[in-house]
Write an enzyme that holds these catalytic residues in place. Sequence first.
Site, PDB file in Angstrom:
ATOM      1  N   GLY A 188      38.961  28.417  70.572  1.00 15.91           N
ATOM      2  CA  GLY A 188      39.513  29.544  69.731  1.00 15.91           C
ATOM      3  C   GLY A 188      39.943  28.517  68.432  1.00 15.91           C
ATOM      4  N   CYS A 189      40.064  29.617  67.392  1.00 11.18           N
ATOM      5  CA  CYS A 189      40.541  29.052  66.096  1.00 11.18           C
ATOM      6  C   CYS A 189      41.975  28.738  66.317  1.00 11.18           C
ATOM      7  CB  CYS A 189      40.213  30.031  65.092  1.00 11.18           C
ATOM      8  SG  CYS A 189      40.861  31.764  65.518  1.00 11.18           S
ATOM      9  N   HIS A 190      42.992  29.711  66.339  1.00 14.52           N
ATOM     10  CA  HIS A 190      44.360  29.312  66.746  1.00 14.52           C
ATOM     11  C   HIS A 190      44.553  28.326  67.655  1.00 14.52           C
ATOM     12  CE1 HIS A 190      45.460  33.036  64.499  1.00 14.52           C
ATOM     13  NE2 HIS A 190      44.609  33.678  65.407  1.00 14.52           N
TER      14      HIS A 190
END
Length: 304
Positions: free
Chosen positions: A118-120
Site C-alpha cells: 500500500g502507498c501509506h
Amino acid sequence: MAAKIFIDGEAGTTGLQIRDKLAGVSGLELLSLPPEARKDKAAKQKLYSEVDVVILCLPDEAAKEAAHLIYAMGADAPRVIDASSAHRVAPGWTYGFPELVAGQAEAVASARRVSNPGCHATGAIALLRPLADAGLIARDAAVSISSVSGYSGGGKSMIEAYESGRAPAFELYGLQLEHKHLPEIQLYSGLTARPIFAPSVGNFRQGMLVSIPLHLDALPRTPRAADLIATFKKHYRGQRHFHVMESDDAARIEPESLNGTNDVEIHVFANEARRQALLVAKFDNLGKGASGAAVQNLMLMLGR
C-alpha cells in the site's frame, strides 16, 4: 519470445498508469479483454491461461475472486501481482517491497504470487524497518504515523470530488483507527505493538509525505540524528530508488517533487537540543506507492 501481460482492471487509476509505464517496453505484449467481457469469469480465466503474468488492479473482493480463479488453474496458472490490499498479509504471497530486507528482491523475482504494498504502508515501513532491525527502535514501541497523500490515491469518486471543486482542501480519515494498511505496516515493520496511524488527503493530485515523530531519549541506545541517518544509508545502500538525504535543515517539505518517478527520499529532521526527531518519507503515491512498484516487481519477476 515476448512475455505476455494482462492488467486485470486496466481502466482504473493504477491500471492505466501501469499500462502507460509498460507501453513501448521491448519484449512485452499487453493483452486485454473487451469492455463487455471484463467481468466474465470464463473469459478472464481463458485469458489468464494465455499470459505469463496477471496484474490485478481491482477492488479487494474482486481481487480475491480473481485469485481463486487463478488458484483453480493449478500448474497452468500464470504468475500474479496483486495491487489491491487483499493479499498483503496472506500466506503464500510474497510482499512486493524489494528493498525491505536483504534477499527480498530475489524473493520477488522467484515468486508466483506477489502482493504490491500500500502507498501509506510503503512510507511507514521504509522508515521503521531499518531502525527496528538495527535495534534503534523497540519492537514494542508506541509508534504514531501520519501520512498525507494526493487525492488520486482515493479512487474515481474522490478524484471527481476534488477535480470538480466539491472536496475540502484537506481532510483526515480513518478516524476509527482501523485503516486497511495497518496490518501490513505492523507486520513488515517488524513491530509487535500496533501503531497509531492517521492518514489524510490533500488537494493535490499526487505525491505523498509519511512522517513519524520520535523522542530520541526514549529509543534504545539514545541515538543522535546522525545514527539514524547512518542506519538508513546502510539499509538502503545500493538501492537505486532510495535516497537518504544528508542535510535536513529545511523549514518546510512539500510532497510533489518526486511525482512521475519510482523514487523515495528518506529525511531525518532533528532538534538535538530537544532530543526530538521527525522521520519523513517522500514519494509519488502513484509511483512507488502503486503503479511504479508494480512495474518494478514485474521486471524483477521477468528477470529484467
